[in-house]
Enzyme design. Structure first.
Site, PDB file in Angstrom:
ATOM      1  CB  CYS A   1      -3.619   3.291  -1.626  1.00  9.28           C
ATOM      2  SG  CYS A   1      -4.737   4.635  -1.308  1.00  9.28           S
TER       3      CYS A   1
ATOM      4  CD  GLN B   1      -7.155  -4.709   3.773  1.00  7.75           C
ATOM      5  OE1 GLN B   1      -8.146  -5.381   4.057  1.00  7.75           O
ATOM      6  NE2 GLN B   1      -7.247  -3.426   3.479  1.00  7.75           N
TER       7      GLN B   1
ATOM      8  CG  HIS C   1      -1.918   0.969   1.388  1.00  3.21           C
ATOM      9  ND1 HIS C   1      -1.677   2.265   1.771  1.00  3.21           N
ATOM     10  CD2 HIS C   1      -3.247   0.880   1.182  1.00  3.21           C
ATOM     11  CE1 HIS C   1      -2.828   2.930   1.791  1.00  3.21           C
ATOM     12  NE2 HIS C   1      -3.797   2.109   1.432  1.00  3.21           N
TER      13      HIS C   1
ATOM     14  CG  ASP D   1       0.394  -2.685   6.062  1.00  2.00           C
ATOM     15  OD1 ASP D   1      -0.596  -2.848   6.799  1.00  2.00           O
ATOM     16  OD2 ASP D   1       0.352  -2.017   5.010  1.00  2.00           O
TER      17      ASP D   1
ATOM     18  CE  LYS E   1      -7.523  -0.423   6.100  1.00  2.00           C
ATOM     19  NZ  LYS E   1      -8.137  -0.014   4.850  1.00  2.00           N
TER      20      LYS E   1
HETATM   21  N1  PMP Z   1      -1.898  -0.932   4.463  1.00  2.00           N
HETATM   22  C1  PMP Z   1      -2.865  -1.651   3.874  1.00  2.00           C
HETATM   23  C2  PMP Z   1      -2.557  -3.023   3.365  1.00  2.00           C
HETATM   24  C3  PMP Z   1      -4.154  -1.122   3.762  1.00  2.00           C
HETATM   25  O1  PMP Z   1      -5.113  -1.834   3.171  1.00  2.00           O
HETATM   26  C4  PMP Z   1      -4.406   0.169   4.273  1.00  2.00           C
HETATM   27  C5  PMP Z   1      -5.792   0.799   4.135  1.00  2.00           C
HETATM   28  N2  PMP Z   1      -6.375   0.634   2.886  1.00  2.00           N
HETATM   29  C6  PMP Z   1      -3.370   0.868   4.877  1.00  2.00           C
HETATM   30  C7  PMP Z   1      -2.129   0.284   4.963  1.00  2.00           C
HETATM   31  C8  PMP Z   1      -3.578   2.225   5.466  1.00  2.00           C
HETATM   32  O2  PMP Z   1      -4.475   2.155   6.529  1.00  2.00           O
HETATM   33  P1  PMP Z   1      -5.049   3.494   7.187  1.00  2.00           P
HETATM   34  O3  PMP Z   1      -5.547   4.330   6.040  1.00  2.00           O
HETATM   35  O4  PMP Z   1      -6.147   3.013   8.077  1.00  2.00           O
HETATM   36  O5  PMP Z   1      -3.936   4.140   7.914  1.00  2.00           O
END
Ligand code: PMP
Length: 410
Positions: free
Chosen positions: A368, A207, A127, A204, A230
């Site tokens: 993203c 998910q 991401h 990270d 999430k």
């Molecule tokens: N890493 C991953 C794999 C994600 O899916 C996301 C959110 N789509 C993020 C990081 C960022 O999370 P947040 O916007 O809640 O900080």
């Protein structure tokens, strides 16, 4: 009744008020859980109770409400500790979310311990949150970013990773489950390989946290992050887990209230862990809500949840694959319930807009993860991401809506 693999889904659905709204005069089919998940009533109640009769700031008050809020806040930290099996509560830092947690480590650990020429390894499926903070660090400190490639199924090339790791590798940061491909990465192996070269590893888990039981001690990761929203909890709150030995030696990220031990104009000394990293008034209601979310998830149970989601994934994979001209993007053997796809001749945004007319909420775009789109030579995908409250009937509605969209474009 949807009672498969031990989950009483009909009953579970009653716990989520947001599942019962109508969109375009049709019952909502919510398949955008990877972006954010719905909240059970218990989470909504916990947050409302804090604001209704328990509002108070934490840590600095001696009056009843403040002591109560502090107790609930710290109880939530203990819940996180148990939820991810950390050794100590001081290893749990509350942040605004995964993004802030990665920035915290890139800023604090990166700026302090990494130097010119040091190599940081991430993967091609990260991401943007797990790319950009490291790029900023590389620009500033002269570090070098290395990228683990993935194959056309969306599986990381572990042999390539082994070739990338060397004594110059000073940090590794990888995603547990890809938000755009659904791949569940072999992070245990990645951590072991990185540790052979003494490189700390950040996971990270944005998910992963809502699909899998996480055990940071068994994984032996050095850092791990996730977001509350999430995990069926509130937005604006998340967690950074860090091994005590790392957090202890890292300098603060933000300066301000709560993160200090004493302040004079000559010298400020910092608070103990985890408060050193929690400057300013935290998201008290959010942390309490996150505690309630973890209680809820635990009451459902990961074993049944994971088994049911696998069933939904298999069902959805088969159903979508049956649509002529549809191609699934992300077909790894180890996958979470995320279905990204493209349909020939129709832009993802048009699919998203037209299935919305049928009450079906999916996400379209690059999610993203622009490097993932570049790998496949596509601008965007449509993505249906499932949670344990979704049903096979909802997947059928998605399939019907995609077929209808194809008719419109014929
Ligand atoms: N890493 C991953 C794999 C994600 O899916 C996301 C959110 N789509 C993020 C990081 C960022 O999370 P947040 O916007 O809640 O900080």
């Amino acid at each position: 009744m949807h009672r498969i693999t031990g989950l009483n889904v009909s009953q579970i659905r009653k716990d989520f008020p947001n599942l019962h709204v109508e969109v375009q005069g049709k019952p909502l089919v919510y398949l955008d859980n990877a972006a954010t998940a719905f909240k059970p009533q218990t989470v909504i109640d916990a947050i409302a109770a804090h604001y209704r009769t328990e509002t108070s700031n934490v840590h600095r008050g001696v009056h009843f409400l403040s002591e109560q809020a502090t107790a609930r806040f710290e109880q939530a930290r203990d819940k996180v500790r148990d939820f991810i099996r950390a050794r100590k509560s001081c290893e749990i830092v509350f942040t605004r979310g995964t993004t802030e947690a990665i920035n915290l480590v890139a800023y604090s650990y990166g700026r302090h311990f990494l130097n010119k020429g040091d190599e940081i390894i991430i993967s091609e499926m990260e991401h943007h949150s797990n790319i950009v903070p490291w790029q900023i660090l590389c620009e500033e400190k002269g570090c070098v970013l290395k990228v683990i490639p993935f194959n056309d199924e969306g599986e990381l090339d572990l042999e390539a990773f082994k070739r990338l790791v060397s004594p110059r590798t000073r940090f590794v940061s990888v995603v547990y489950i890809s938000n755009s491909l659904g791949t569940i990465n072999p992070i245990r192996k990645i951590i072991q390989t990185a540790h052979q070269c003494k490189a700390p590893v950040f996971i990270d888990a944005a998910q992963a946290v809502s699909h899998h039981k996480i055990d940071v001690q068994e994984l032996d990761c050095d850092f791990l992050a996730f977001s509350g929203h999430k995990l069926f909890g509130p937005t604006g709150v998340g967690v950074l887990y860090g091994k005590e030995e790392f957090l202890e030696k890292m300098p603060p990220f933000h300066g301000g209230g709560d993160m200090i031990s004493s302040v004079t104009f000559e010298k400020t000394t910092y608070n103990t862990l985890p408060y050193k990293f929690e400057a300013g008034t935290p998201h008290v209601a959010g942390v309490i809500g996150l505690g309630a979310a973890m209680d809820y998830v635990q009451s459902v149970g990961f074993e049944d949840m994971t088994a049911y989601e696998k069933e939904l994934l298999d069902y959805g994979t088969k159903a979508l694959s049956g649509i002529a001209g549809l191609r699934l993007i992300g077909t790894a053997k180890e996958k979470a319930a995320i279905l990204s796809f493209i349909v020939s001749g129709i832009h993802a945004h048009d699919i998203g807009t037209l299935v919305n007319d049928e009450g079906v909420a999916i996400r379209t775009g690059h999610h993203c993860t622009q490097p993932v789109m570049r790998h496949f030579g596509i601008p965007a995908t449509s993505r249906a991401s499932l949670a344990f409250y979704n049903t096979k009937e909802e997947i059928d509605k998605l399939v019907e809506a995609v077929l209808k969209t194809k008719d419109v474009f014929r």
